[in-house]
Design a protein around this motif. Structure first.
Motif, mmCIF file in Angstrom:
data_model
loop_
_atom_site.group_PDB
_atom_site.id
_atom_site.type_symbol
_atom_site.label_atom_id
_atom_site.label_comp_id
_atom_site.label_asym_id
_atom_site.label_seq_id
_atom_site.Cartn_x
_atom_site.Cartn_y
_atom_site.Cartn_z
ATOM 1 N N ASN A 10 5.163 -5.340 0.305
ATOM 2 C CA ASN A 10 5.403 -6.705 -0.166
ATOM 3 C C ASN A 10 4.242 -7.150 -1.061
ATOM 4 O O ASN A 10 3.291 -6.405 -1.300
ATOM 5 N N SER A 35 1.355 2.164 9.272
ATOM 6 C CA SER A 35 1.407 0.756 8.894
ATOM 7 C C SER A 35 0.014 0.288 8.517
ATOM 8 O O SER A 35 -0.972 0.687 9.147
ATOM 9 N N GLY A 36 -0.065 -0.521 7.499
ATOM 10 C CA GLY A 36 -1.367 -1.035 7.085
ATOM 11 C C GLY A 36 -1.216 -1.983 5.924
ATOM 12 O O GLY A 36 -0.153 -2.566 5.714
ATOM 13 N N ASN A 37 -2.317 -2.129 5.188
ATOM 14 C CA ASN A 37 -2.314 -3.023 4.034
ATOM 15 C C ASN A 37 -3.139 -2.363 2.931
ATOM 16 O O ASN A 37 -4.255 -1.892 3.178
ATOM 17 N N GLU A 64 7.785 -13.186 0.941
ATOM 18 C CA GLU A 64 8.911 -13.237 0.018
ATOM 19 C C GLU A 64 10.203 -12.868 0.744
ATOM 20 O O GLU A 64 10.191 -12.166 1.749
ATOM 21 N N ASN A 98 1.893 -9.063 -0.543
ATOM 22 C CA ASN A 98 0.611 -9.059 0.161
ATOM 23 C C ASN A 98 0.073 -7.650 0.338
ATOM 24 O O ASN A 98 -1.009 -7.446 0.856
ATOM 25 N N THR A 114 9.723 -1.409 8.475
ATOM 26 C CA THR A 114 10.551 -0.237 8.184
ATOM 27 C C THR A 114 11.049 0.305 9.512
ATOM 28 O O THR A 114 10.299 0.341 10.494
ATOM 29 N N ARG A 164 2.261 -3.259 12.658
ATOM 30 C CA ARG A 164 0.851 -3.225 13.065
ATOM 31 C C ARG A 164 0.641 -3.911 14.399
ATOM 32 O O ARG A 164 -0.476 -3.995 14.890
ATOM 33 N N ASP A 170 1.211 -5.379 2.315
ATOM 34 C CA ASP A 170 1.451 -4.782 3.633
ATOM 35 C C ASP A 170 2.441 -3.640 3.450
ATOM 36 O O ASP A 170 3.383 -3.745 2.672
ATOM 37 N N THR A 201 4.645 -0.436 5.676
ATOM 38 C CA THR A 201 4.969 0.309 6.886
ATOM 39 C C THR A 201 6.076 1.296 6.528
ATOM 40 O O THR A 201 6.993 0.967 5.791
ATOM 41 N N LEU A 207 1.070 -14.253 1.051
ATOM 42 C CA LEU A 207 2.370 -14.599 0.487
ATOM 43 C C LEU A 207 3.503 -13.923 1.249
ATOM 44 O O LEU A 207 3.380 -12.781 1.670
ATOM 45 N N GLU A 213 -6.709 -3.573 2.236
ATOM 46 C CA GLU A 213 -7.691 -3.069 3.195
ATOM 47 C C GLU A 213 -7.907 -1.575 3.015
ATOM 48 O O GLU A 213 -9.035 -1.080 3.099
ATOM 49 N N ASP A 233 8.199 -8.176 6.950
ATOM 50 C CA ASP A 233 8.795 -6.934 6.458
ATOM 51 C C ASP A 233 8.401 -5.749 7.341
ATOM 52 O O ASP A 233 7.254 -5.629 7.759
#
Lengths: 435, 460
Positions: free
Chosen positions: A367, A397-399, B182, A369, B407, B459, A371, A373, B180, A402, B405
């Motif tokens: 997304n 999963s993460g961002n 969406e 942001n 998966t 997470r 993020d 997964t 954000l 980061e 969001d």
């Protein structure tokens, strides 16, 4: 119009612009291309398909007092050209005026030529045969399917109403292989490799790093999930990063800045990644078939240091968004590279206490942001510095914000895909889970 | 055009197809009231494909005059002759029922003008930004695609089709306390833009629902990673049918090693699961996509992949059908004039059951109700994944907070055995979908809600 059908590409694109202006456009630009494509498709047993395609594509963009309309067509017939001009005008007349809508002023480059004139079909065939022979002798458990050795020769001309005229011809070979390992009822996940080059792939096994990937496929016949959920390290392979780089590029684009949806909006000049991470846009690299001499607005491309030692130098802003955002244009075509580091891949693996060799991300698009997964495909579990087993049914999963900051090693080794070039990246702080 | 192409079918000296194919599309995209794209495109030409000595030769060009047709046939034959395939030795393609007919779904209504199309976006944008002023961004897209094909084959198939689809998409972005958030949704589907209801007034409730789900999502949290009890809404059942089962059962993938090849006649799912790849516009004539004759000239008929939990059939081209001893049912499809037909799905769906959605949610002690999917991928192992953009926690049989969001994934032939409930309300995914497999292709998908166990990423 009959003369248009036989016109050179330069004359054809210039004539489209001239006709738009004669009809009342305040500005116009056109792009035309002649494409020749040849493809050999094969599986373990030999050739499936030999395909050749000719095409003649063109696009016209009409500006009417700040309103824009586009049309594209293929073919050069009187009716097709007239219909495309009608479409572009009707769209522009219906459009919404915006002060950023205009054609670019830019220097016209000398016509350029990249790659060979004619497909070297003999060497293409030798490349296919050499791969099939190697599969038979060294990887009898590997099945390949829908694999391609292709040659694409595209000549493109651009013209606009400010007198910008560009022309380039770029011919390149592409090799792609889709493969898995099977033994009885045991099966690995499907994987693929792909690269482009100005030369035919006489030895695709070497050029695509297929030895490593096929070996990994065979070692993946007995995948297992990770023992339990944990936060650990990932060593991101070049193939995996190739699938992720677009999301990072999108977050750094003018479109995202305009939308206000990028987390990097106020980060120019700041550290957004580890000091070990440097990302560049290199569309001008003469050795790279994935480059481009000019962009969709006819502006000559330029290379850009996007992130240097972790610091964000600049965004990827094309001509339209440079006007919309009142910022300099920095990029109109993308071809990313990440600078190699000084670690060996072996040392990077040896340094992982607990984590995974992350070979492909299969998941929902990250997304805004950043993020993410998804499933870790074609990947391996690492514990105490050793690869333990192939992974199945394992999610990460993460961002990305980061993850970029958590990069702690970058490999010396790298893979050049032609369209991009990346090393292996080691980072911490990713949640790894299974059923 | 059929009359003009038909005489050339006699020129093939081995099994062959001649196809004139034109894709016409339009796309208007608006971001924050600014038009980022506003145009139409047309891409068409002629292609010829021949099969000899176990190899296909294919050639395509943008012209469709007689000289171009003759040249395409000659080039296709040259291409087939340019390589050999020792093991096939001219193995014949499977015979199939010859397709004939005209299937023209062109709208009878007057076309929406370019001004009318832009006005749809402009008025929607004004309505959205006026009603929900706190949105960070609003993206609206209006796109249409029509595929027009004329096909003749050396065996005698003669078919013409014009199949349109149009979609309106809206994405809203809002600021949450951690960044954000969406949410996107789309509507439309089969037909041209003038066949749809895209006016803001008629979409008011739909937009309100989208905003409310976005607002709740912004207040929501990350999923708890791991195997979870979930209720998949019908939108996800459709993509489940497509990604998890459909791809695994494409016969070219079976020949490549898909594990489905080991399971014909075996139970691969709960006996509540029946899964069909439908011809036409599906069993109720309401899917977002229509096909009656495929691009090899085969009459399309329904293919039951899973019948009450038992794997029954695969999807075939003439070539894969010959290799696996099956009968083609019209699954060979090409995206553009320059593309060769591949084994593809058409309208793939899980059949409705007898359970009520509220009973399914009520049966979950702790898990998730997942409403909308984004993208998806499948594997030859039957491991699949798809992104989820909208969903809610279920706690003690009741819906709770929204989720961000995520998966979801699983191994289809394991996961489908965990299905305990199949909903009584069937829905086609309204706007339909696009499938990528060398070429993009329009597909329909659908199903009822189902309750099962699935691996959720996150997470948390």
């Amino acid at each position: 119009m009959t003369s248009l059908q036989n016109a050179s590409l330069d004359d054809f694109s210039a004539e489209l612009v001239a006709r738009a202006l004669a009809r009342g456009a305040s500005a116009a630009q056109a792009r035309a291309s002649d494409d020749r494509y040849f493809e050999m498709q094969f599986d373990n047993r030999g050739y499936d398909l030999v395909r050749s395609v000719q095409n003649a594509a063109a696009s016209i963009t009409v500006f009417l007092d700040g309103k824009r309309g586009d049309a594209s067509l293929n073919g050069r017939s009187t009716e097709e050209v007239a219909a495309a001009l009608d479409s572009a005008f009707f769209a522009a007349e219906a459009g919404v005026a915006d002060e950023a809508n205009d054609v670019a002023a830019a220097p016209s480059l000398p016509a350029s030529r990249h790659g060979l004139d004619i497909a070297d079909r003999a060497t293409m065939g030798e490349g296919v045969e050499s791969l099939l022979a190697r599969l038979r002798s060294e990887f009898p458990l590997v099945r390949i399917r829908d694999s391609l050795h292709s040659f694409s020769d595209v000549e493109t001309a651009f013209a606009n109403s400010r007198g910008v005229a560009q022309k380039e011809r770029r011919a390149r070979y592409n090799f792609s292989a889709l493969f898995m390992a099977r033994e009885g009822s045991r099966a690995s996940s499907v994987n693929w490799a792909e690269a482009s080059s100005y030369q035919p792939f006489g030895n695709p096994f070497h050029a695509l790093g297929l030895g490593r990937l096929l070996d990994e496929a065979v070692r993946s016949l007995d995948p297992r999930p990770v023992p339990c959920k944990f936060e650990g390290d990932v060593i991101i392979t070049p193939e995996c990063f190739a699938g992720l780089a677009g999301s990072i590029g999108e977050a750094l684009s003018g479109a995202s800045l305009f939308a206000g949806t990028t987390p990097f909006v106020d980060k120019k000049g700041e550290m957004i990644a580890s000091p070990l991470f440097s990302l560049a846009n290199r569309p001008c690299d003469k050795s790279a078939p994935g480059g481009a001499d000019f962009d969709g607005f006819g502006v000559p491309t330029s290379d850009l240091e996007i992130v240097t030692n972790g610091r964000l130098n600049d965004f990827l802003i094309d001509y339209f968004f440079s006007r919309k955002l009142k910022a300099p244009q920095t990029a109109g075509a993308w071809r990313f590279t990440v600078t190699s580091g000084d670690a060996s891949l072996a040392a990077m693996i040896a340094g992982v206490k607990r984590g995974i060799l992350f070979s492909r991300f299969s998941g929902g698009g990250p997304n805004s942001n950043l993020d993410f997964t998804g499933v870790a495909k074609n990947s391996f579990y690492i514990e105490d510095g050793e690869i333990r087993h192939a992974l199945g049914e394992t999610m990460v999963s993460g961002n990305f914000q980061e993850l970029l900051k958590n990069i702690y090693a970058v490999s010396r080794e790298r893979v050049d895909f032609g369209s991009a070039s990346y090393p292996w990246l080691a980072a911490s702080g990713v949640v790894i889970s299974s059923k | 055009m059929l009359e003009r192409l038909a005489p050339f079918a006699d020129r093939f000296t081995s099994p062959g197809e001649l196809r004139r194919h034109v894709n016409s599309s339009s796309r208007i995209a608006m971001r924050k009231g600014v038009l980022l794209s506003n145009g139409q495109s047309r891409d068409g030409g002629i292609s010829a494909r021949v099969y000899r000595n176990g190899v296909y030769g294919f050639a395509a060009a943008p012209q469709d005059d007689d000289d171009a047709i003759r040249a395409a046939i000659a080039a296709a034959e040259d291409n087939a002759d340019s390589v050999g395939r020792a093991d096939a030795g001219g193995a014949p393609l499977a015979a199939s029922a010859l397709g004939e007919g005209v299937y023209d779904y062109r709208s009878a209504r007057p076309s929406t003008t370019p001004a009318g199309r832009v006005e749809i976006l402009r008025s929607l944008d004004a309505a959205i930004r006026g009603k929900f002023p706190h949105l960070v961004n609003v993206d609206i897209t209006l796109s249409s695609h029509a595929s027009e094909k004329t096909l003749v084959t050396s065996e005698g198939a003669r078919a013409y089709s014009y199949v349109p689809r149009s979609v309106l998409g809206v994405k809203m972005a809002i600021e949450a306390n951690d960044g954000l958030v969406e949410l996107y949704n789309s509507l439309g589907g089969f037909g041209e833009i003038q066949d749809q209801s895209f006016e803001p007034l008629s979409l008011s409730a739909w937009l309100d629902d989208l905003y409310e789900e976005l607002r709740r999502k912004a207040e929501g949290g990350q999923c708890e990673a791991g195997l979870q009890d979930v209720v998949l809404d019908s939108d996800l059942a459709g993509i489940l049918a497509h990604e998890a089962i459909g791809h695994t059962c494409e016969a070219d993938y079976v020949l490549a090693g898909s594990v489905a090849g080991d399971w014909v006649g075996e139970a691969v799912a709960s006996e509540k699961i029946t899964l069909v790849d439908y011809a036409g516009r599906g069993f109720d004539d309401k899917s977002s996509f229509a096909i009656h004759v495929d691009d090899e000239g085969t009459v399309c008929r329904d293919v039951t992949l899973i019948e009450k939990g038992v794997l029954r059939n695969f999807l075939h081209s003439k070539k894969t059908a010959a290799e696996l001893g099956a009968e083609p049912a019209g699954n060979a499809r090409a995206f553009s004039f320059s593309d060769e037909p591949l084994v593809r799905m058409r309208n793939t769906a899980i059949a409705a059951g007898a359970d009520k959605l509220e009973d399914m949610i009520g049966a979950v002690e702790s898990g998730y109700y997942l409403k909308r999917a984004t993208n998806g991928q499948a594997d030859f192992t039957s491991e699949f994944m798809f992104g989820v953009s909208c969903g809610y926690e279920i706690r003690k049989g009741k819906l709770g907070r929204a989720i961000r969001d995520t998966t979801i994934s699983g191994v289809a032939f394991d996961m489908l055995k965990t299905v305990t409930h199949v909903g009584d309300e069937f829905r086609w995914s309204g706007a339909g979908g696009w499938c990528g497999k060398k070429q993009p292709i329009a597909v329909g998908m659908g199903g009822p809600a189902i309750k099962c166990k699935i691996t959720v990423g996150g997470r948390g």
